[in-house]
Design an enzyme around this catalytic site. Structure first.
Site, PDB file in Angstrom:
ATOM      1  N   PRO A   1       0.270   2.727   5.518  1.00  0.00           N
ATOM      2  CA  PRO A   1      -0.168   2.502   6.899  1.00  0.00           C
ATOM      3  C   PRO A   1      -0.665   3.739   7.632  1.00  0.00           C
ATOM      4  CG  PRO A   1       2.220   2.564   6.796  1.00  0.00           C
ATOM      5  CD  PRO A   1       1.748   2.658   5.379  1.00  0.00           C
TER       6      PRO A   1
ATOM      7  N   ASN B   1       1.062   7.000   8.151  1.00  0.00           N
ATOM      8  CA  ASN B   1       1.957   8.024   8.723  1.00  0.00           C
ATOM      9  C   ASN B   1       1.810   9.369   8.013  1.00  0.00           C
ATOM     10  OD1 ASN B   1       2.868   6.179  10.533  1.00  0.00           O
ATOM     11  ND2 ASN B   1       4.921   5.983   9.704  1.00  0.00           N
TER      12      ASN B   1
ATOM     13  N   GLU C   1      -8.015   3.060   1.126  1.00  0.00           N
ATOM     14  CA  GLU C   1      -7.150   1.877   1.144  1.00  0.00           C
ATOM     15  C   GLU C   1      -7.961   0.677   0.686  1.00  0.00           C
ATOM     16  OE1 GLU C   1      -4.411  -0.634   0.926  1.00  0.00           O
ATOM     17  OE2 GLU C   1      -3.835   1.407   1.499  1.00  0.00           O
TER      18      GLU C   1
ATOM     19  N   ALA D   1      -3.540   5.318   1.342  1.00  0.00           N
ATOM     20  CA  ALA D   1      -3.179   5.901   2.629  1.00  0.00           C
ATOM     21  C   ALA D   1      -2.383   5.006   3.580  1.00  0.00           C
ATOM     22  CB  ALA D   1      -4.444   6.383   3.343  1.00  0.00           C
TER      23      ALA D   1
ATOM     24  N   CYS E   1       8.683   6.076  -3.087  1.00  0.00           N
ATOM     25  CA  CYS E   1       9.959   5.785  -2.426  1.00  0.00           C
ATOM     26  C   CYS E   1      10.782   4.900  -3.355  1.00  0.00           C
ATOM     27  CB  CYS E   1       9.754   5.132  -1.058  1.00  0.00           C
ATOM     28  SG  CYS E   1       8.691   3.680  -1.060  1.00  0.00           S
TER      29      CYS E   1
END
Length: 495
Positions: free
Chosen positions: A247, A249, A268, A245, A372
């Site tokens: 940071p 956003n 996390e 999870a 990403c």
């Protein structure tokens, strides 16, 4: 009694005071920059960043943000040269190695920046060795056959990507129209054509200190990143797991889509990133987020605690190759040293393991896998490797954002369902895969809940329609025509 005016400070005294303030500000900026630089370099070395350079610089603990950001970026840009210079000049002894990051920044200021206001013990130490540092730099120039510093830097490719500033409105705190009005006071603001709560501002718009950002009413979040939670499609009242999870956003975006209802278990493993995740959830006002300091892989799918989980968002650790320009990762040593194939293989192995684990939760209906990264090994190859397992659990690939043109590479069956964004065309490279479970594999209790929700919605709409009709009837004059209208509607209702 004669009152004398207080003596005005002389011009030299005022100038000296201004210079003193500048020196003090520069002194603290270098130390804040050193703190950020240390975190960035350690995260890069361990391949586990606490946050991007921008995230770390613009955290609440950094006061002089602009000066710190400039120092960190410029020092990273020249870091390979700085390290070579310091090694040749032999200035980094055992005493100063403990403050290596600060020494890098001071050396940058001496050789490439402003050394006029260097105060502090490390600064004085390096100023006394300015000659050897400059001599070492001259030797490197000769060795590389470069006449200027610019020629020396030409071997490093520096990205210059101009992308719009995307801002996601946190609908837990503010509606989109209000956010547009407030941001529009100083900027040109448009709604995104695909993400309902996403706003688009001109490139390089600096909103880090804007009140709406600092109070969590809006989040600076890219378009591709904002697509992930929307693709998951959680409903209010659901239970959801965000597997990796921090940071946070995407976590708080999921919370907003759920209107703050239901529960999100945000996992996390990294302790420092847990703190960042907790801060993000608090800032967003996402009270339905439960932060779990745990490895997602350690969660037992058969545990009753997760028996009502309907959706899982899996955005695991990846190479970040699709966002190097946005995150400024191209400045980091791991990027300038070239690709690391063995690292990609390790990442892909973890990603596959995490995705199979997410698909194994018996009550889950929707799983989004996103990265990403632009690498096939982290994207299509991972999806291809889990398709047999996914099918055995009753999952199939579905199409997020059918209107989006760019789909997956044609190396896997069902690639038309996969979504890609292009780092050149879209200014960032993302990958999204949506797995949905066949209705026959969804627990009957959940199907009944969905039917009850639909029935309740129908009843709610009927009540609202009846209420509107009554208001209209009350407004009618009592005439022969109105009596005919009432008689007709009563006959329709009896049917």
């Amino acid at each position: 009694m004669v009152h004398k005016k207080p003596a005005q400070p002389t011009k030299p005294a005022a100038k000296s005071r201004r210079e003193s303030n500048v020196e003090r500000s520069a002194y603290f900026a270098r130390r804040e920059a050193a703190k950020v630089l240390k975190s960035v370099l350690q995260g890069d070395a361990n391949r586990r960043a606490v946050g991007s350079i921008k995230t770390l610089v613009y955290s609440p603990t950094i006061r002089n943000k602009k000066a710190t950001f400039a120092l960190v970026c410029q020092t990273l840009k020249y870091l390979p040269i700085i390290k070579d210079v310091m090694e040749i000049a032999n200035v980094l002894n055992s005493k100063w190695k403990r403050q290596a990051e600060l020494m890098y920044i001071i050396t940058y200021d001496i050789l490439f920046g402003q050394d006029a206001s260097l105060t502090g013990d490390p600064e004085k130490y390096l100023i006394l060795r300015k000659g050897p540092l400059q001599s070492a730099l001259a030797k490197i120039l000769v060795k590389k056959g470069a006449k200027r510093i610019e020629d020396l830097m030409a071997q490093y490719q520096i990205y210059d990507v101009k992308k719009p500033r995307y801002v996601r409105v946190n609908t837990l705190k503010m509606d989109v129209e209000t956010a547009m009005f407030e941001l529009g006071k100083e900027n040109v603001v448009q709604k995104d054509d695909m993400i309902p709560d996403l706003l688009v501002l001109p490139p390089s718009t600096d909103l880090h200190s804007h009140p709406l950002v600092t109070d969590g009413s809006v989040f600076m979040q890219g378009k591709a990143s904002s697509m992930v939670a929307v693709a998951l499609g959680p409903k209010p009242g659901w239970e959801v797991i965000d597997a990796c999870a921090a940071p946070g956003n995407k976590t708080v975006h999921v919370a907003a889509l759920m209107k703050g209802e239901g529960k999100i278990v945000a996992c996390e493993l990294n302790k420092d990133r847990v703190k960042r995740l907790e801060h993000t959830a608090k800032l967003a006002g996402a009270t339905n987020v439960e932060v779990l300091h745990e490895n997602f892989l350690n969660l037992n799918p058969e545990d009753q605690s997760y028996s009502k989980v309907r959706a899982i968002l899996l955005d695991p650790s990846c190479s970040g190759s699709g966002t190097v320009a946005d995150r400024l990762d191209y400045l980091l040593p791991s990027h300038t040293s070239g690709g690391d194939e063995s690292r990609l293989v390790k990442l892909a192995a973890f990603q596959k393991k995490a995705l199979i684990h997410a698909l194994s939760f018996p009550s889950v209906e929707r799983v989004v896998y996103s990265t990403c990264s632009v690498h096939q090994i982290e994207n299509e190859d991972v999806v291809k490797s889990v398709l047999p397992v996914a099918a055995s659990y009753g999952f199939q690939l579905s199409t997020p954002f059918p209107q989006w043109a760019r789909r997956g590479l044609p190396v896997v069956e069902g690639s038309q369902h996969l979504l890609r964004t292009d780092p050149v065309e879209d200014k960032e490279g993302f990958f999204i895969a949506l797995f949905t479970r066949n209705a026959t594999h969804i627990p009957e209790t959940f199907q009944k809940v969905e039917q009850d929700i639909d029935l309740n919605n129908l009843k709610h709409e009927a009540v609202k329609r009846q209420h509107r009709q009554k208001k209209f009837v009350r407004s009618l004059p009592f005439t022969r025509l109105s009596r005919l209208y009432l008689h007709r509607n009563s006959m329709i209702c009896r049917r």
